[in-house]
Scaffold this motif. Structure first.
Motif, mmCIF file in Angstrom:
data_model
loop_
_atom_site.group_PDB
_atom_site.id
_atom_site.type_symbol
_atom_site.label_atom_id
_atom_site.label_comp_id
_atom_site.label_asym_id
_atom_site.label_seq_id
_atom_site.Cartn_x
_atom_site.Cartn_y
_atom_site.Cartn_z
ATOM 1 N N LYS A 186 15.017 19.872 -28.592
ATOM 2 C CA LYS A 186 14.145 18.699 -28.622
ATOM 3 C C LYS A 186 13.047 18.854 -29.667
ATOM 4 N N PRO A 189 9.991 15.900 -27.380
ATOM 5 C CA PRO A 189 10.271 15.924 -25.939
ATOM 6 C C PRO A 189 9.603 14.807 -25.150
ATOM 7 N N GLN A 197 15.186 12.148 -28.535
ATOM 8 C CA GLN A 197 14.297 13.302 -28.463
ATOM 9 C C GLN A 197 14.913 14.541 -29.099
ATOM 10 N N GLN A 198 16.238 14.548 -29.267
ATOM 11 C CA GLN A 198 16.966 15.755 -29.661
ATOM 12 C C GLN A 198 17.302 15.755 -31.148
#
Length: 404
Positions: A186, A189, A197-198
């Motif tokens: 992430k 996050p 988010q990743q």
């Protein structure tokens, strides 16, 4: 409807079947004996390198990659029967033809999303079979069936990313030739969109802060030919920002693009595993006597073999349909079928292999036959690349949606 393979596929099938008979099957016992004499169980037996050289000489190399610039330029429909053939010897044939996971999925990611510098540094040696790779997504401390759960952090610090987290069942990571990890973590996050988010970054194995902690067993097997499955710690491992694959926030989408072909490749090979089990079942049935007649004359054995043949023919047609859809309407258009084969194929093949084990008695669970190892591999695929229940949930939602 035309169910015949095209001429190019038939020609490749003939060459690959001959390669299996002449080189791969005889090498299975040789590889086992050579491995017993190696200084480390993770080293590659000499016969495997010989197989790779012969496969490359015969043009049976990188068959999985539809990109003609980097691979064989085959469609999914053309590759499917070839993957089935290699599935008959899953420990040797995929590696021999440079069509073994996780390298296949990693090469697909690099071919599709990497920049030219990344391709030159990592994709080219992977395509040449000079190095191996690993894909680091699954984590021990969260339910990784939901990829948004991952906790590994990829934090920007000037011109570097700092990677911190713990991964496990990282396939291929025990192989000393594994030089590069594709790590999913992430970068944002707290982002509002949990699927943005990743990100994914390339982390060389020799990066300070990267530790391969231990080998993970699968039903007691260490899966040496696959390069093992490892638990890996990333302790503030630093890599250049240029090691980002694609864009920040694109990791989840890249993972989904990677897993689609991977799921169908597994199912193609599973058909081959089932065919190997049926062959072994029939050979055993005609060669062993019990209660005054051969096992082949026992009614229950008839049922097992007949049911196995019907099941394999059904599964093969569904896998081929899925491959055709991926070629014609894309992975998204084939989403339902990809999930269907991922649910149906491992489950059915596990049952077929289980019957073959039963027919072999004690031999079935021994190291003298490949059945126990085939069983472990097939059963694992009910979890790998998304557990059955996740695919059932998604598939059911799609079906129900039609009526809302």
């Amino acid at each position: 409807m035309d169910f015949a393979y095209d001429a190019h596929t038939e020609e490749l099938r003939a060459r690959l079947l001959a390669f299996m008979d002449e080189y791969v099957y005889p090498a299975e016992q040789v590889a086992h004996e050579q491995r017993a004499r190696l200084a480390s169980p993770w080293e590659t037996p000499r016969v495997v390198e010989d197989l790779k050289a012969e496969a490359r000489r015969q043009g049976l190399w990188n068959l999985f990659l539809p990109d003609a610039e980097h691979g064989a330029g085959l469609t999914n429909l053309q590759y499917a029967p070839l993957a089935e053939i290699t599935g008959r010897s899953p420990q040797l044939a995929p590696t021999a033809t440079n069509c073994a996971a996780p390298d296949t999925g990693n090469m697909e990611v690099l071919a599709q999303f990497a920049d030219e510098t990344q391709k030159k540094q990592w994709l080219q040696p992977l395509l040449a079979g000079e190095i191996r790779s690993a894909f680091a997504m699954t984590e021990p401390d969260v339910a990784s069936s939901d990829a948004t759960n991952i906790t590994t952090r990829i934090e920007r610090d000037g011109d570097e990313y700092v990677v911190t987290g713990r991964k496990w069942y990282i396939s291929g990571a025990m192989n000393p030739d594994c030089r590069i990890f594709i790590v999913m973590g992430k970068t944002d996050p707290d982002g509002e969109d949990i699927r943005r988010q990743q990100s994914m970054v390339l982390v060389p194995r020799d990066t300070p802060g990267v530790t391969v902690d231990r080998a993970m067993q699968v039903f007691g097997y260490e899966d040496h030919y696959h390069g093992g499955h490892a638990e890996v710690t990333f302790d503030h491992a630093r890599v250049p920002v240029s090691n980002l694959i694609g864009e920040e926030g694109g990791g989840f989408a890249i993972a989904q693009a990677r897993l689609g072909p991977g799921r169908i490749h597994h199912c193609m090979r599973l058909i081959g595993m089932a065919e190997r089990a049926i062959e072994l079942m029939c050979r055993r049935a005609v060669s062993r006597d019990a209660f005054g007649k051969t096992l082949a004359q026992q009614g229950v054995v008839h049922n097992w073999i007949a049911d196995a043949r019907v099941t394999v023919e059904q599964l093969r047609l569904l896998v081929l349909k899925t491959a055709w859809l991926m070629d014609t309407v894309g992975n998204r258009g084939a989403h339902t079928e990809i999930q269907a084969i991922k649910i149906a194929t491992p489950r059915a093949v596990v049952d077929i292999i289980d019957r073959a084990i039963q027919l072999h008695g004690a031999g079935g669970v021994s190291q003298d036959f490949p059945l126990a190892e085939l069983y472990a591999g097939a059963r694992t695929l009910m979890i790998a690349d998304g557990p059955d229940e996740v695919h059932q949930r998604s598939l059911a939602r799609r079906e129900i949606k039609k009526y809302l």
